[in-house]
Design a protein around this motif. Sequence first.
Motif, PDB file in Angstrom:
ATOM      1  N   GLY A  55      85.883  28.984  -5.353  1.00  0.00           N
ATOM      2  CA  GLY A  55      85.318  28.424  -4.134  1.00  0.00           C
ATOM      3  C   GLY A  55      83.824  28.206  -4.093  1.00  0.00           C
ATOM      4  N   LEU A  56      83.079  28.664  -5.108  1.00  0.00           N
ATOM      5  CA  LEU A  56      81.627  28.480  -5.112  1.00  0.00           C
ATOM      6  C   LEU A  56      81.204  27.757  -6.396  1.00  0.00           C
ATOM      7  N   PRO A  57      81.415  26.446  -6.459  1.00  0.00           N
ATOM      8  CA  PRO A  57      81.159  25.723  -7.707  1.00  0.00           C
ATOM      9  C   PRO A  57      79.686  25.533  -8.034  1.00  0.00           C
ATOM     10  N   ASP A  58      78.790  25.617  -7.022  1.00  0.00           N
ATOM     11  CA  ASP A  58      77.352  25.453  -7.252  1.00  0.00           C
ATOM     12  C   ASP A  58      77.042  24.132  -7.952  1.00  0.00           C
ATOM     13  N   THR A  59      77.617  23.054  -7.451  1.00  0.00           N
ATOM     14  CA  THR A  59      77.426  21.729  -8.049  1.00  0.00           C
ATOM     15  C   THR A  59      77.101  20.702  -6.986  1.00  0.00           C
ATOM     16  N   ARG A  60      76.669  19.534  -7.444  1.00  0.00           N
ATOM     17  CA  ARG A  60      76.432  18.394  -6.566  1.00  0.00           C
ATOM     18  C   ARG A  60      77.065  17.176  -7.238  1.00  0.00           C
ATOM     19  N   VAL A  61      77.865  16.436  -6.473  1.00  0.00           N
ATOM     20  CA  VAL A  61      78.606  15.308  -7.041  1.00  0.00           C
ATOM     21  C   VAL A  61      77.670  14.343  -7.759  1.00  0.00           C
ATOM     22  N   ASP A  62      76.525  14.057  -7.175  1.00  0.00           N
ATOM     23  CA  ASP A  62      75.608  13.074  -7.769  1.00  0.00           C
ATOM     24  C   ASP A  62      75.055  13.527  -9.125  1.00  0.00           C
ATOM     25  N   ARG A 326      86.466   6.302 -11.210  1.00  0.00           N
ATOM     26  CA  ARG A 326      85.217   6.866 -11.720  1.00  0.00           C
ATOM     27  C   ARG A 326      84.628   7.853 -10.717  1.00  0.00           C
ATOM     28  N   GLU A 327      84.599   7.457  -9.455  1.00  0.00           N
ATOM     29  CA  GLU A 327      84.005   8.316  -8.433  1.00  0.00           C
ATOM     30  C   GLU A 327      84.866   9.536  -8.156  1.00  0.00           C
ATOM     31  N   GLN A 328      86.171   9.378  -8.182  1.00  0.00           N
ATOM     32  CA  GLN A 328      87.048  10.525  -7.946  1.00  0.00           C
ATOM     33  C   GLN A 328      86.961  11.541  -9.084  1.00  0.00           C
ATOM     34  N   ILE A 329      86.852  11.060 -10.309  1.00  0.00           N
ATOM     35  CA  ILE A 329      86.696  11.975 -11.442  1.00  0.00           C
ATOM     36  C   ILE A 329      85.421  12.787 -11.292  1.00  0.00           C
ATOM     37  N   ARG A 330      84.357  12.121 -10.918  1.00  0.00           N
ATOM     38  CA  ARG A 330      83.079  12.818 -10.706  1.00  0.00           C
ATOM     39  C   ARG A 330      83.227  13.882  -9.614  1.00  0.00           C
ATOM     40  N   SER A 331      83.926  13.563  -8.543  1.00  0.00           N
ATOM     41  CA  SER A 331      84.097  14.509  -7.432  1.00  0.00           C
ATOM     42  C   SER A 331      84.966  15.700  -7.830  1.00  0.00           C
ATOM     43  N   VAL A 332      86.054  15.431  -8.580  1.00  0.00           N
ATOM     44  CA  VAL A 332      86.916  16.529  -9.027  1.00  0.00           C
ATOM     45  C   VAL A 332      86.154  17.459  -9.959  1.00  0.00           C
ATOM     46  N   MET A 333      85.327  16.893 -10.819  1.00  0.00           N
ATOM     47  CA  MET A 333      84.538  17.735 -11.716  1.00  0.00           C
ATOM     48  C   MET A 333      83.557  18.604 -10.937  1.00  0.00           C
ATOM     49  N   ALA A 334      82.978  18.054  -9.873  1.00  0.00           N
ATOM     50  CA  ALA A 334      82.098  18.868  -9.030  1.00  0.00           C
ATOM     51  C   ALA A 334      82.880  19.994  -8.365  1.00  0.00           C
ATOM     52  N   LEU A 335      84.095  19.694  -7.922  1.00  0.00           N
ATOM     53  CA  LEU A 335      84.954  20.711  -7.329  1.00  0.00           C
ATOM     54  C   LEU A 335      85.234  21.837  -8.315  1.00  0.00           C
ATOM     55  N   LEU A 336      85.332  21.488  -9.601  1.00  0.00           N
ATOM     56  CA  LEU A 336      85.613  22.475 -10.639  1.00  0.00           C
ATOM     57  C   LEU A 336      84.367  23.216 -11.108  1.00  0.00           C
ATOM     58  N   GLY A 337      83.200  22.794 -10.620  1.00  0.00           N
ATOM     59  CA  GLY A 337      81.970  23.501 -10.974  1.00  0.00           C
ATOM     60  C   GLY A 337      81.400  23.102 -12.315  1.00  0.00           C
ATOM     61  N   VAL A 338      81.689  21.882 -12.799  1.00  0.00           N
ATOM     62  CA  VAL A 338      81.163  21.423 -14.090  1.00  0.00           C
ATOM     63  C   VAL A 338      80.356  20.147 -13.888  1.00  0.00           C
ATOM     64  N   GLN A 339      79.378  19.946 -14.754  1.00  0.00           N
ATOM     65  CA  GLN A 339      78.495  18.791 -14.610  1.00  0.00           C
ATOM     66  C   GLN A 339      78.638  17.770 -15.727  1.00  0.00           C
ATOM     67  N   ASN A 340      79.468  18.042 -16.728  1.00  0.00           N
ATOM     68  CA  ASN A 340      79.683  17.073 -17.797  1.00  0.00           C
ATOM     69  C   ASN A 340      81.050  17.313 -18.427  1.00  0.00           C
TER      70      ASN A 340
END
Length: 374
Positions: A55-62, A326-340
């Motif tokens: 619950g605390l991914p510490d990420t930003r979608v952008d 493309r945008e949904q993949i970026r958002s799911v990755m932010a949800l998972l707490g990863v940036q790349n």
Amino acid sequence: MKPARSCESSEAAQSQSASLVSHGDRKDQHVSLAMSLHDPSRLTPWADVSFVHHGLPDTRVDDVDIETEFLGTAWPCPFYINAMTGGTEATGRLNAALARAAGSAGVAIASGSQHVALRDPSREHTFRVIRQASPSGFVMANVGPTVSPRDAVRAVDMLEANALQIHINVAQEIPMPEGDRDFTGWENSIEAIIEAVDVPVIVKEVGFGLSRRTIECLVDLGASAIDVAGNGGTDFIAIETSRRPDGAFRDLIGWGQSAPLCLLESLHGRSPVSLPVLASGAVRTPLDVVRGLALGACAVGASAHFLHTLTELGDEALYEEIVSWREQIRSVMALLGVQNIASLSTTDLFITGTTGERARLLGIDLERLASRFS
């Protein structure tokens, strides 16, 4: 009571029936049958792969970077439009529309099998449109192991391709009324093609999955990469049996391994395979793409889903969907707490259902995958 037909007369009738269907006509049949059998509501093997939620991914979608590297090339998107069609005027128009969307959205695209154009140069334009519509995109040519090395070079030149796919499709040929019956020498043929072309070679299945044993053989033959192309999506056995008046081989529908299972066996078993891995087969959503990436694929391919969008909703809808992915993949990755993409290898995964059962039989440590981050 009617007398039984002899084997010879039955085979002659089958041969005559097959001769009535040209290679090009078969391409149109395949598209029509693939769309009629496409069921977006059916669960796929990707549903057996889920993420542990933190619950605390510490990420930003952008800040999420979805660029991936494949064969020394940076792809702005971690998914691609996989091999489908070509060879007729109708399928040429589909190729052009798919390639326009791919080029505009910055995704790679693979051609369908070019065998028909290698036999009949008047059909080459139905494939050349891919490069014309995506002049700067990553384009993959496509042949099978039965073509000569010279024809493989022709296929690459036809598309000014960045790479060549060699499709292996024994499970499709068996039920195909006019299909091949001799599969000897394929390994030698693949090796000869790899030596002949001056672009990287990706060996792929056509929807039945690549086992680790097969992949290890392809490594020895010099393949640059593989596409596991698992089952659960377009089933060419179902397509080919639909074309048979006798309905033979219907018990083979569902044959093979899924893409998630192939990724688990090749990348999470006793030792990872030593070449880049693509994943395709039954991919329908951006979440499926992220699942494949988390299992170790460099990129994930979709085909029937994008073709369905194109044929049902049109060119603009296809482009908009690719951009949305493309945008949904970026958002799911932010949800998972990863940036790349590379960081997805640290996400915690639950592997359940049939995929989990079969993975355990193959000796995959599923408990370790559920706690990778720690």
